[in-house]
Scaffold this motif. Sequence first.
Motif, PDB file in Angstrom:
ATOM      1  N   THR A   1       0.844  -1.188   0.000  1.00  0.00           N
ATOM      2  CA  THR A   1       0.000   0.000   0.000  1.00  0.00           C
ATOM      3  C   THR A   1       0.880   1.238   0.000  1.00  0.00           C
ATOM      4  OG1 THR A   1      -1.630  -1.220   1.295  1.00  0.00           O
ATOM      5  CG2 THR A   1      -1.890   1.168   1.199  1.00  0.00           C
ATOM      6  N   THR A   2       0.583   2.181  -0.890  1.00  0.00           N
ATOM      7  CA  THR A   2       1.350   3.424  -0.942  1.00  0.00           C
ATOM      8  C   THR A   2       0.895   4.341   0.186  1.00  0.00           C
ATOM      9  OG1 THR A   2      -0.193   4.633  -2.343  1.00  0.00           O
ATOM     10  CG2 THR A   2       1.439   3.235  -3.457  1.00  0.00           C
ATOM     11  N   GLU A   3       1.633   5.417   0.397  1.00  0.00           N
ATOM     12  CA  GLU A   3       1.258   6.395   1.418  1.00  0.00           C
ATOM     13  C   GLU A   3      -0.090   7.030   1.118  1.00  0.00           C
ATOM     14  OE1 GLU A   3       4.394   9.225   2.030  1.00  0.00           O
ATOM     15  OE2 GLU A   3       5.862   7.680   2.461  1.00  0.00           O
ATOM     16  N   ALA A   4      -0.484   7.056  -0.157  1.00  0.00           N
ATOM     17  CA  ALA A   4      -1.775   7.635  -0.550  1.00  0.00           C
ATOM     18  C   ALA A   4      -2.919   6.628  -0.425  1.00  0.00           C
ATOM     19  CB  ALA A   4      -1.701   8.137  -1.989  1.00  0.00           C
ATOM     20  N   GLY A   5      -2.603   5.390   0.000  1.00  0.00           N
ATOM     21  CA  GLY A   5      -3.637   4.391   0.181  1.00  0.00           C
ATOM     22  C   GLY A   5      -3.931   3.541  -1.034  1.00  0.00           C
ATOM     23  N   VAL A   6      -3.136   3.704  -2.100  1.00  0.00           N
ATOM     24  CA  VAL A   6      -3.322   2.885  -3.294  1.00  0.00           C
ATOM     25  C   VAL A   6      -2.748   1.498  -3.021  1.00  0.00           C
ATOM     26  CG1 VAL A   6      -2.720   2.579  -5.731  1.00  0.00           C
ATOM     27  CG2 VAL A   6      -3.214   4.867  -4.829  1.00  0.00           C
ATOM     28  N   VAL A   7      -3.532   0.477  -3.311  1.00  0.00           N
ATOM     29  CA  VAL A   7      -3.084  -0.892  -3.094  1.00  0.00           C
ATOM     30  C   VAL A   7      -2.589  -1.472  -4.416  1.00  0.00           C
ATOM     31  CG1 VAL A   7      -3.766  -3.219  -2.393  1.00  0.00           C
ATOM     32  CG2 VAL A   7      -4.720  -1.225  -1.215  1.00  0.00           C
ATOM     33  N   TYR A   8      -1.345  -1.933  -4.412  1.00  0.00           N
ATOM     34  CA  TYR A   8      -0.797  -2.666  -5.548  1.00  0.00           C
ATOM     35  C   TYR A   8      -0.880  -4.135  -5.176  1.00  0.00           C
ATOM     36  CZ  TYR A   8       1.232   1.608  -7.440  1.00  0.00           C
ATOM     37  OH  TYR A   8       1.420   2.856  -7.967  1.00  0.00           O
ATOM     38  N   ALA A   9      -1.594  -4.901  -5.967  1.00  0.00           N
ATOM     39  CA  ALA A   9      -1.758  -6.320  -5.684  1.00  0.00           C
ATOM     40  C   ALA A   9      -1.228  -7.141  -6.845  1.00  0.00           C
ATOM     41  CB  ALA A   9      -3.233  -6.633  -5.443  1.00  0.00           C
ATOM     42  N   THR A  10      -0.585  -8.253  -6.501  1.00  0.00           N
ATOM     43  CA  THR A  10      -0.075  -9.179  -7.504  1.00  0.00           C
ATOM     44  C   THR A  10      -0.815 -10.496  -7.346  1.00  0.00           C
ATOM     45  OG1 THR A  10       2.108  -8.167  -7.287  1.00  0.00           O
ATOM     46  CG2 THR A  10       2.002 -10.301  -8.398  1.00  0.00           C
ATOM     47  N   TYR A  11      -1.350 -10.989  -8.476  1.00  0.00           N
ATOM     48  CA  TYR A  11      -2.112 -12.228  -8.472  1.00  0.00           C
ATOM     49  C   TYR A  11      -1.472 -13.224  -9.418  1.00  0.00           C
ATOM     50  CZ  TYR A  11      -5.873  -9.395  -6.484  1.00  0.00           C
ATOM     51  OH  TYR A  11      -6.625  -8.571  -5.691  1.00  0.00           O
ATOM     52  N   GLU A  12      -1.691 -14.510  -9.155  1.00  0.00           N
ATOM     53  CA  GLU A  12      -1.300 -15.540 -10.101  1.00  0.00           C
ATOM     54  C   GLU A  12      -2.524 -16.389 -10.411  1.00  0.00           C
ATOM     55  OE1 GLU A  12       0.403 -19.151  -7.314  1.00  0.00           O
ATOM     56  OE2 GLU A  12       1.831 -17.681  -8.077  1.00  0.00           O
ATOM     57  N   VAL A  13      -2.529 -16.993 -11.580  1.00  0.00           N
ATOM     58  CA  VAL A  13      -3.648 -17.826 -11.988  1.00  0.00           C
ATOM     59  C   VAL A  13      -3.682 -19.062 -11.094  1.00  0.00           C
ATOM     60  CG1 VAL A  13      -4.653 -19.174 -13.864  1.00  0.00           C
ATOM     61  CG2 VAL A  13      -3.561 -16.972 -14.336  1.00  0.00           C
ATOM     62  N   ALA A  14      -4.855 -19.349 -10.550  1.00  0.00           N
ATOM     63  CA  ALA A  14      -4.993 -20.466  -9.612  1.00  0.00           C
ATOM     64  C   ALA A  14      -6.182 -21.341  -9.983  1.00  0.00           C
ATOM     65  CB  ALA A  14      -5.145 -19.923  -8.191  1.00  0.00           C
ATOM     66  N   GLY A  15      -6.512 -21.401 -11.267  1.00  0.00           N
ATOM     67  CA  GLY A  15      -7.637 -22.221 -11.694  1.00  0.00           C
ATOM     68  C   GLY A  15      -8.655 -21.387 -12.424  1.00  0.00           C
ATOM     69  N   THR A  16      -9.727 -22.029 -12.806  1.00  0.00           N
ATOM     70  CA  THR A  16     -10.786 -21.354 -13.540  1.00  0.00           C
ATOM     71  C   THR A  16     -12.074 -21.421 -12.748  1.00  0.00           C
ATOM     72  OG1 THR A  16      -9.763 -21.972 -15.628  1.00  0.00           O
ATOM     73  CG2 THR A  16     -12.063 -21.301 -15.714  1.00  0.00           C
TER      74      THR A  16
END
Length: 155
Positions: free
Chosen positions: A129-144
């Motif tokens: 989370t940045t100081e401005a409250g922006v969330v950077y999220a990283t995802y990986e494929v885990a199925g359909t």
Amino acid sequence: MFERADAMLLGRKSYDTLSAHWPHVADEDGGAKINSMPKYVATRSPMTADWRNTEVLVGEAAETVAALKQHTDGELLVQGSSDLLRTLQTAGLVDEYRLLIFPVVLGQGKRLFADGTAPAGLRLTGSRTTEAGVVYATYEVAGTLSYGSVLHAAS
């Protein structure tokens, strides 16, 4: 998401969207909780609500919701309804925020899994989370996932 809620508060547009889908979802497919819980629709003009356990709150949202909070036990969940949420926030009626994060294609501002596309199963692998409250999220494929199963996957 609906598991912890005791009742739902919706704006008129969100009510129209949700009531077109959820009443037709079988209990065993996730419809039991949302269809049985009390639902309140905040609107400035009279309307008919035919989704089970729904009450229409006609008037200014801040006033009607403040009165509702005084007479409602448990957790009242605002689902969707960004205009309603802004009104409640301004009136100091929001106690907690739970935000769902949808991946977007940067530069286009479009949801990666928009309406009409099959949602993909993703697993959060990291976030900051940045100081401005922006969330950077990283995802990986885990199925359909199939349509309608996103809520089950999140629980």
